[in-house]
Each structure stands twice: as structure tokens, then as C-alpha cells.
Design a protein around this motif. Structure first.
Motif: not given
Length: 457
Positions: A177-185, A200-210, A216-217
Motif C-alpha cells: 500500500a505504501r508503494e501504491e500510495t507513492a505511485l498514485n502520488d 484532460i478534463s477536471g472530471l478525469e482528474e477527480v477520478s484519479f484523485q479519488l 491512502q485510506r
């Protein structure tokens, strides 16, 4: 003189019968320890009443502990199991009580006025023929307690193995999960840059952020679970005072064991201590039934002494016995019969439960075994190959860095599945070993049999 001689004979008779039926406890702590050695290869601590942590020879916490070492530590220090072992003292006391004979009763009438001095000794003789039943029942009770304690020890071994596996898996899960978190960052940073560039659109960015927030959770939950499982393992091992996280050194998991179900069930019937305890309970109930039947006849020997008779001092024997006219001890005899029938039915329940547990553990083990083989032979190599190829394509500009990170994330997900499969196989192995009494001579390696098993799955 004759009175003294008669009393000596009676006392000698009581002592002879008392010695004739041994009350030595054979199913003691050493028996439990020897039995657990036979099943698991680990013994109990030799000292019964010693406070503080005790580590078996050759085991240190500083260099990490294997699953096998964790089992050895738990058998020496687990508080609940040590408390259970104390119950052997009750068995020892009950056996000593069962061997006791009734004390003779001495009565004396003092001379007062015309009354002469009179002395009488009463000796309850029914305890002589009741004693063998009492002692036998107490011995069987001690055997039953000892066998149940052995089963408790084996259950402790299973619990340690499963908790050890859960902790090792959760720690690995947190690392991934730590490796995934770093990768997602990294992915979120790239996505944010692309949004700024208008790719890209703002909707696509929100999807990646979620998705990144969800990972992280998961990391927070994994760390929490690892802390709780570490505390649970410390409790099982009697290491509550240890402040540092237990360092684990898991061994490689074997995925090639093949079993025959019918041999597993047969072996379990022969090996399980709880089934042996159920058998002993039937025999114990039979002894108690005989004991209650022996209580129907009550007989007391009497020796009477008069100070001044026609011929001077006189003494004579006598007897007092209860006529079984109204009370044949029917209530307790009937109760003992019911207890024996109950013991028989409980034996059937235990036997059926063992068969079910073996079949359940057998199915779970084979399923976990096959799942891990598929993952290691197909999914994991494919994920590694995909990352390597993606790296080469990225180096020549055929794919973007974001796409490369996506392949790396797939590899991490596959590694997580592998960790889950390994943990599932270890848990199933612990349950299977416990269900058959940790017998190791039942393993099979025939490929033809394995093919049949795969078809059933």
C-alpha cells in the motif's frame, strides 16, 4: 489383649486394600508435554510455577522469529494455556480423595454410678468395595482432563499459526500500500500537469484523485490492522510487556502437498486428543455407574469392649448393616446411566465434528493451493513481463510515463493477490494440520491423484 490384636488386624486390612489400588497420577504435566512433543515437536516449560517470560533454548526476539519459534514461545508462555494446566492439580486432588478410606469411629461411655465403662469402635466397610470404583473413575477423569489439555495446546498452536500469518500478510499489505500510495502520488502529479495543459478534463482528474485517496485510506487501515494483530500475537505468545513490534521471518510456503481425504479422516480419528477424551468419558461414566450400584449395600464392623463383665473385661465383635428394602439408590444409578448415554452421544458429536472439520480444511487447502499455483505460474509472470515491456516502450517513446505507471500499479495489485493467496494457503494449512492432529505421515505426492483433485475443483 485380644481387643488390641483384633484392631491391628482390621487396621492392617484397611491399609492392605488402600495400597492395593494405586492412586499415582500418571497423566500429569509431563504427560501433556510429551504428547504435545509427539504432535508438534515442541514441549512445555519444565517449571510449573515460574513468573516472567521464558524463551525456549536457541530462540531470540532480536533476530526475528519464525512461525515455528512463535509456536514454541506460546506453549511456554501463553497465559490461558498455563492457567488450563493448573487444572491438573484438581485431578491430583480428586484422585487422592478417591483413594481415602473412611476413618474408624471410636466411642466411649464413662463409668458413672453403677454403669461400667464401655468402648466401641465402628469401621465402615462399604468403602472397601467402593474404593476401586472411585479410584478408577478419578483416574479416568484425570486422563480425560489431560487429553483435553493436549487438545487445548494443539488449538493454541493453530491460533498462533493463523495470527502469525495474518500479521505477516497485513505487514506485507501495508508495504504494498505504501508503494501504491507513492505511485498514485506520481500519477496525480502527472494528471494535474495534464489538466493544466488542457489535455484532460477536471472530471478525469477527480477520478484519479479519488482513487489515490482510497489507496491512502487503505494504507491507514492496513497500518492499524498490523498494530492490532501485533498486539494479538504478543498476547498469544505471552509477550505483552514487549514494546517493539515483533519481527517476523516467514518461511517459504509449500504448494506441492497432496492429500488423500479418507486417509486424513482416518488419521484424525486416531490422533485427535479430544476424541480420545470423549472415549474416556464413556468409560468414566461406566465406572461411576458401578460405584453408584455398589452404594446399595452398606456394612459397618463393630468391636465392643466392656470394662467389667461377668468374667472381667470383655470385648466382642459385631456388625451393623443397612437393609436395602426401600432405597436401592435408584435415583443416582439412573442418573449415572443417563450420564453414560450422554457421554456416548457426545462422542458421536465430537467424531462427526472432526470429520466435518477435516473435509472443510481439506477443501479450503486445495482451493488455496490451486489459486496460488495459478497466480505464480500465470498472473504474476505476466504482470512482471508487462512492466518490463512497458519500460522498454517508454524508453523509446512509444508510451507515456503515465501509462508505464499504470502497468506498475497492475504489478502491485498482482503482488497483493499473491500475498493474499499465500496467507490463505497458510491459514488453510494451519486448520488442516489442527483438524488431523498435526500428523505429518499422511502426505501424498502422486500426480495422478492431484489431477483428480483438480478436476473436482
Amino acid at each position: 489383649m485380644r481387643l488390641k490384636t483384633t484392631c491391628k488386624y482390621l487396621i492392617f486390612l484397611f491399609m492392605l486394600i488402600s495400597v492395593g489400588c494405586s492412586t499415582h497420577l500418571t497423566h500429569d504435566r509431563a504427560y501433556v508435554s510429551d504428547s504435545i512433543i509427539k504432535y508438534t515437536g515442541h514441549n512445555l516449560a519444565s517449571v510449573e510455577n515460574e513468573n516472567g517470560l521464558r524463551l525456549p533454548d536457541g530462540i531470540s526476539l532480536t533476530d526475528g522469529i519464525t512461525e515455528d519459534e512463535a509456536v514454541a514461545i506460546a506453549l511456554w508462555n501463553n497465559a490461558i494455556f498455563q492457567a488450563d494446566l493448573v487444572s491438573l492439580g484438581f485431578s491430583r486432588a480428586d484422585l487422592a480423595e478417591a483413594g481415602m478410606l473412611s476413618n474408624p469411629v471410636f466411642s466411649v461411655f464413662f463409668p458413672a454410678g453403677p454403669k461400667q465403662m464401655e468402648t466401641t469402635i465402628f469401621m465402615v466397610l462399604e468403602s472397601l468395595w467402593q474404593r476401586p470404583y472411585r479410584v478408577s473413575a478419578a483416574k479416568l477423569s484425570a486422563e480425560r482432563v489431560a487429553e483435553n489439555l493436549v487438545q487445548n495446546g494443539l488449538n493454541l498452536v493453530r491460533d498462533v499459526m493463523i495470527t502469525y500469518t495474518n500479521l505477516a500478510f497485513t505487514q506485507e499489505q501495508a508495504n504494498i500500500a505504501r508503494e501504491e500510495t507513492a505511485l498514485n502520488d506520481e500519477i496525480v502529479s502527472i494528471v494535474h500537469a495534464r489538466l493544466s495543459a488542457g489535455d484532460i478534463s477536471g472530471l478525469e482528474e477527480v477520478s484519479f484523485q479519488l482513487e489515490a485517496a482510497g489507496k491512502q485510506r487503505d494504507l491507514v487501515n492496513n497500518v492499524r490492522d498490523a498494530v492490532l494483530l501485533d498486539a494479538e500475537l504478543k498476547k498469544l505468545l505471552g509477550l505483552e510487556q514487549e514494546q517493539n513490534t515483533i519481527k517476523l521471518t516467514p518461511t517459504l510456503v509449500d504448494v506441492d502437498w497432496i492429500f488423500n481425504l479418507e486417509e486424513l479422516v482416518t488419521s484424525a480419528y486416531a490422533a485427535r486428543p479430544d476424541l480420545r477424551a470423549a472415549e474416556i468419558a464413556i468409560e468414566e461414566a461406566g465406572k461411576r455407574l458401578g460405584w453408584e450400584r455398589s452404594k446399595i449395600f452398606k456394612f459397618t464392623a463393630i468391636v465392643d469392649f466392656n470394662e467389667n463383665g461377668r468374667s472381667g473385661s470383655e470385648f466382642g465383635p459385631g456388625a451393623m448393616f443397612e437393609l436395602p428394602v426401600f432405597n436401592w439408590n435408584n435415583g443416582k444409578v439412573s442418573r449415572s446411566k443417563v450420564q453414560m448415554e450422554q457421554a456416548v452421544r457426545e462422542y458421536v458429536v465430537v467424531k462427526q465434528g472432526i470429520a466435518f472439520k477435516v473435509r472443510e480444511a481439506y477443501t479450503n487447502y486445495l482451493s488455496a493451493q490451486e489459486a496460488l499455483k495459478i497466480l505464480r505460474s500465470d498472473m504474476l509472470p505476466s504482470a512482471v513481463t508487462a512492466v518490463n515491456k512497458a519500460g522498454k516502450r517508454y524508453s523509446v517513446g512509444e508510451i507515456s510515463y503515465l501509462e508505464l505507471l499504470g502497468f506498475k500499479r497492475q504489478l502491485l495489485n498482482t503482488r497483493l493477490r499473491e500475498a493474499e493467496s499465500i496467507a490463505g494457503l497458510r491459514r488453510a494449512s494451519a486448520q488442516l494440520r489442527n483438524s488431523v492432529g498435526f500428523k505429518q505421515d499422511i502426505l501424498k505426492t502422486e500426480e495422478s491423484e492431484f489431477a483428480e483433485i483438480k478436476e473436482k475443483l
